[in-house]
Design a protein around this motif. Structure first.
Motif, PDB file in Angstrom:
ATOM      1  N   ALA A 158       0.793  -1.192   0.093  1.00  0.00           N
ATOM      2  CA  ALA A 158      -0.045   0.041  -0.053  1.00  0.00           C
ATOM      3  C   ALA A 158       0.684   1.097   0.178  1.00  0.00           C
ATOM      4  N   MET A 159       1.970   1.041   0.693  1.00  0.00           N
ATOM      5  CA  MET A 159       2.889   2.403   0.634  1.00  0.00           C
ATOM      6  C   MET A 159       3.380   2.689  -0.639  1.00  0.00           C
ATOM      7  N   ARG A 160       3.839   1.492  -1.426  1.00  0.00           N
ATOM      8  CA  ARG A 160       4.374   1.551  -2.451  1.00  0.00           C
ATOM      9  C   ARG A 160       3.493   2.430  -3.664  1.00  0.00           C
ATOM     10  N   ARG A 161       2.160   1.975  -3.201  1.00  0.00           N
ATOM     11  CA  ARG A 161       1.031   2.416  -4.241  1.00  0.00           C
ATOM     12  C   ARG A 161       0.810   3.881  -4.042  1.00  0.00           C
ATOM     13  N   ALA A 162       1.137   4.400  -2.722  1.00  0.00           N
ATOM     14  CA  ALA A 162       0.730   5.596  -2.395  1.00  0.00           C
ATOM     15  C   ALA A 162       1.890   6.427  -2.893  1.00  0.00           C
ATOM     16  N   ASP A 163       3.299   5.956  -2.963  1.00  0.00           N
ATOM     17  CA  ASP A 163       4.395   6.584  -3.339  1.00  0.00           C
ATOM     18  C   ASP A 163       4.084   7.136  -4.859  1.00  0.00           C
ATOM     19  N   GLU A 164       3.456   6.151  -5.717  1.00  0.00           N
ATOM     20  CA  GLU A 164       3.315   6.445  -6.933  1.00  0.00           C
ATOM     21  C   GLU A 164       2.399   7.657  -7.237  1.00  0.00           C
ATOM     22  N   LEU A 165       1.153   7.670  -6.186  1.00  0.00           N
ATOM     23  CA  LEU A 165       0.325   9.019  -6.300  1.00  0.00           C
ATOM     24  C   LEU A 165       1.086  10.291  -6.077  1.00  0.00           C
ATOM     25  N   HIS A 166       1.883  10.094  -5.179  1.00  0.00           N
ATOM     26  CA  HIS A 166       2.863  11.339  -4.714  1.00  0.00           C
ATOM     27  C   HIS A 166       4.071  11.693  -5.454  1.00  0.00           C
TER      28      HIS A 166
ATOM     29  N   GLY B 162      10.464   4.798   4.710  1.00  0.00           N
ATOM     30  CA  GLY B 162       9.400   3.990   4.312  1.00  0.00           C
ATOM     31  C   GLY B 162       9.446   3.193   3.174  1.00  0.00           C
ATOM     32  N   ALA B 163       8.833   3.303   2.144  1.00  0.00           N
ATOM     33  CA  ALA B 163       8.874   2.431   0.674  1.00  0.00           C
ATOM     34  C   ALA B 163       9.754   3.194   0.055  1.00  0.00           C
ATOM     35  N   GLY B 164      10.115   4.369   0.211  1.00  0.00           N
ATOM     36  CA  GLY B 164      11.155   4.934  -0.626  1.00  0.00           C
ATOM     37  C   GLY B 164      10.811   6.059  -1.533  1.00  0.00           C
TER      38      GLY B 164
ATOM     39  N   LEU C 149      16.771  27.432  15.168  1.00  0.00           N
ATOM     40  CA  LEU C 149      16.833  27.429  13.742  1.00  0.00           C
ATOM     41  C   LEU C 149      16.342  29.061  13.197  1.00  0.00           C
ATOM     42  N   HIS C 150      17.001  29.313  12.135  1.00  0.00           N
ATOM     43  CA  HIS C 150      16.501  30.582  11.312  1.00  0.00           C
ATOM     44  C   HIS C 150      15.886  30.449  10.370  1.00  0.00           C
ATOM     45  N   ASP C 151      15.319  31.325   9.839  1.00  0.00           N
ATOM     46  CA  ASP C 151      14.475  31.256   8.654  1.00  0.00           C
ATOM     47  C   ASP C 151      13.555  30.425   8.643  1.00  0.00           C
ATOM     48  N   VAL C 152      12.643  30.025   9.823  1.00  0.00           N
ATOM     49  CA  VAL C 152      11.788  29.330   9.952  1.00  0.00           C
ATOM     50  C   VAL C 152      10.561  29.466   9.222  1.00  0.00           C
ATOM     51  N   GLY C 153      10.189  28.450   8.320  1.00  0.00           N
ATOM     52  CA  GLY C 153       8.857  29.034   7.647  1.00  0.00           C
ATOM     53  C   GLY C 153       8.267  27.574   7.180  1.00  0.00           C
ATOM     54  N   ALA C 154       7.332  27.649   6.243  1.00  0.00           N
ATOM     55  CA  ALA C 154       6.461  26.405   5.930  1.00  0.00           C
ATOM     56  C   ALA C 154       5.804  26.850   4.521  1.00  0.00           C
ATOM     57  N   PHE C 155       5.747  25.465   3.935  1.00  0.00           N
ATOM     58  CA  PHE C 155       4.933  25.599   2.589  1.00  0.00           C
ATOM     59  C   PHE C 155       4.195  24.200   2.444  1.00  0.00           C
ATOM     60  N   SER C 156       3.059  24.184   1.695  1.00  0.00           N
ATOM     61  CA  SER C 156       2.439  23.006   1.556  1.00  0.00           C
ATOM     62  C   SER C 156       2.479  22.536  -0.131  1.00  0.00           C
ATOM     63  N   TYR C 157       2.080  21.259  -0.234  1.00  0.00           N
ATOM     64  CA  TYR C 157       2.258  20.696  -1.719  1.00  0.00           C
ATOM     65  C   TYR C 157       0.776  19.985  -1.686  1.00  0.00           C
ATOM     66  N   LEU C 158       0.533  19.948  -2.907  1.00  0.00           N
ATOM     67  CA  LEU C 158      -0.809  19.188  -3.309  1.00  0.00           C
ATOM     68  C   LEU C 158      -0.639  18.189  -4.108  1.00  0.00           C
ATOM     69  N   VAL C 159      -1.393  16.963  -3.712  1.00  0.00           N
ATOM     70  CA  VAL C 159      -1.307  15.748  -4.395  1.00  0.00           C
ATOM     71  C   VAL C 159      -3.015  15.791  -4.982  1.00  0.00           C
ATOM     72  N   ASP C 160      -2.965  15.622  -6.334  1.00  0.00           N
ATOM     73  CA  ASP C 160      -4.454  16.068  -6.950  1.00  0.00           C
ATOM     74  C   ASP C 160      -4.667  14.781  -8.176  1.00  0.00           C
ATOM     75  N   HIS C 161      -5.377  13.793  -7.905  1.00  0.00           N
ATOM     76  CA  HIS C 161      -5.924  13.158  -8.886  1.00  0.00           C
ATOM     77  C   HIS C 161      -7.447  13.152  -9.130  1.00  0.00           C
TER      78      HIS C 161
ATOM     79  N   ASP D 285      -6.856   1.898  -6.695  1.00  0.00           N
ATOM     80  CA  ASP D 285      -6.273   0.903  -5.846  1.00  0.00           C
ATOM     81  C   ASP D 285      -5.607   1.316  -4.376  1.00  0.00           C
ATOM     82  N   SER D 286      -4.983   2.670  -4.701  1.00  0.00           N
ATOM     83  CA  SER D 286      -4.525   3.300  -3.558  1.00  0.00           C
ATOM     84  C   SER D 286      -5.726   3.731  -2.660  1.00  0.00           C
ATOM     85  N   ILE D 287      -6.663   4.258  -3.335  1.00  0.00           N
ATOM     86  CA  ILE D 287      -7.975   4.665  -2.401  1.00  0.00           C
ATOM     87  C   ILE D 287      -8.480   3.458  -1.507  1.00  0.00           C
ATOM     88  N   GLU D 288      -8.427   2.174  -2.216  1.00  0.00           N
ATOM     89  CA  GLU D 288      -8.905   0.866  -1.565  1.00  0.00           C
ATOM     90  C   GLU D 288      -8.272   0.720  -0.579  1.00  0.00           C
ATOM     91  N   ASP D 289      -6.772   0.826  -0.648  1.00  0.00           N
ATOM     92  CA  ASP D 289      -5.860   0.616   0.466  1.00  0.00           C
ATOM     93  C   ASP D 289      -6.013   1.574   1.579  1.00  0.00           C
TER      94      ASP D 289
END
Length: 297
Positions: A17-25, A52-54, A218-230, A240-244
């Motif tokens: 399941a982790m390998r399949r999720a990696d494909e989506l990401h 994880g699965a890499g 730490l200096h320059d502390v910040g954050a950003f977000s990224y989207l995974v959209d299918h 298959d990954s949604i089923e997982d």
């Protein structure tokens, strides 16, 4: 070296399941990896904690290859996961471009970062990446401090924790009551609290990660977000990954759901049912993940 985790989760059973999720990401992770590696010095050392699965291991390796090479240290407490990530990263570790071979050294380390300090096996890193791993440790703040201690001066800490809850189901599935997705999210929050409570010697983290990183110096502390959209209709690998994902939620939160919702989940996960999630054209995958960053002075 540790060969277990503190959360009681059977991670080897989740490898497929982790390998399949990696494909989506994969596409999104490549963008993140390039962003993080861009500012590093030549021939840098990068640590991927909880590899994880890499999925991110491969993305970081590819990004290092594209800029001339380096070293990536993969750290995990589960041998099966570490082997999978190592195999995937080494497959991506060298390529030929314009008759020039670019190589990245991949070094696996089996370790429990709750009990073994990264400075013991991978000091002076230029980037430490940790994705969804610290919340599985007894003391999340101390885990972050241990990872930060492995940074070289000027090195970057990138911590992927939090974001927005995964969405994959339409509001009304025609199975059970509408709004199943939201009730699954509520049950997940209850399970997460229970999981944390059952970790031996667990310590609450009562502040946001930006505060933790700032207090760590730490200096320059910040954050950003990224989207995974299918979006729907999705490819078979996405379904298959949604089923997982649904099976995992059923496994860990089933006892927290109303019996009618448990019945609805069984229906969605039954390949012989016309409402089987693997046959539906209206499921999708939408997830937002947040990366907290800071630089060691």
């Amino acid at each position: 070296m540790a060969r277990h985790t503190h959360d009681g989760i059977d991670w080897p059973s989740r490898l497929i399941a982790m390998r399949r999720a990696d494909e989506l990401h994969a596409d999104a992770l490549r963008v993140v990896a390039r962003r993080l590696v861009r500012a590093l010095p030549d021939n840098p050392t990068v640590i991927d904690v909880g590899s994880g699965a890499g999925g991110m291991s491969v993305a970081l390796t590819e990004a290092l290859c594209a800029r001339g090479g380096g070293t990536i240290v993969l750290v995990d407490a589960v041998p099966e996961l570490l082997d999978a990530a190592t195999t995937a990263a080494r497959a991506a570790a060298s390529y030929e471009s314009d008759s020039k071979t670019t190589t990245v050294r991949v070094r696996p380390v089996l370790a429990d970062i709750a009990t073994e300090k990264p400075t013991e096996f991978a000091a002076a890193a230029h980037l430490v990446w940790a994705s969804n791993v610290l919340h599985h440790l007894p003391d999340q703040r101390q885990g972050a401090l241990n990872l930060i201690s492995a940074l070289a001066a000027g090195g970057w800490f990138a911590l992927a924790e939090g974001g927005l809850e995964t969405r994959c189901l339409p509001w009304d599935l025609g199975v059970g009551d509408p709004g199943l997705q939201d009730r699954l999210a509520a049950a997940r929050d209850q399970w997460f609290t229970r999981m944390r409570d059952q970790i031996p010697n667990a310590v609450r983290l009562t502040t946001g990660w930006n505060v933790v990183l700032t207090e760590a110096g730490l200096h320059d502390v910040g954050a950003f977000s990224y989207l995974v959209d299918h979006p729907a209709p999705t490819k078979p690998i996405v379904r298959d990954s949604i089923e997982d994902w649904l099976r995992w939620r059923n496994d860990v939160t089933g006892d927290l759901l109303h019996p009618a919702d448990r019945t609805a989940l069984r229906t969605l996960l039954d390949p012989s049912d016309p409402n089987y999630v693997g046959l539906r054209e209206d499921v999708f995958f939408l997830q937002t993940n947040t990366v907290h960053t800071g630089q060691k002075p």
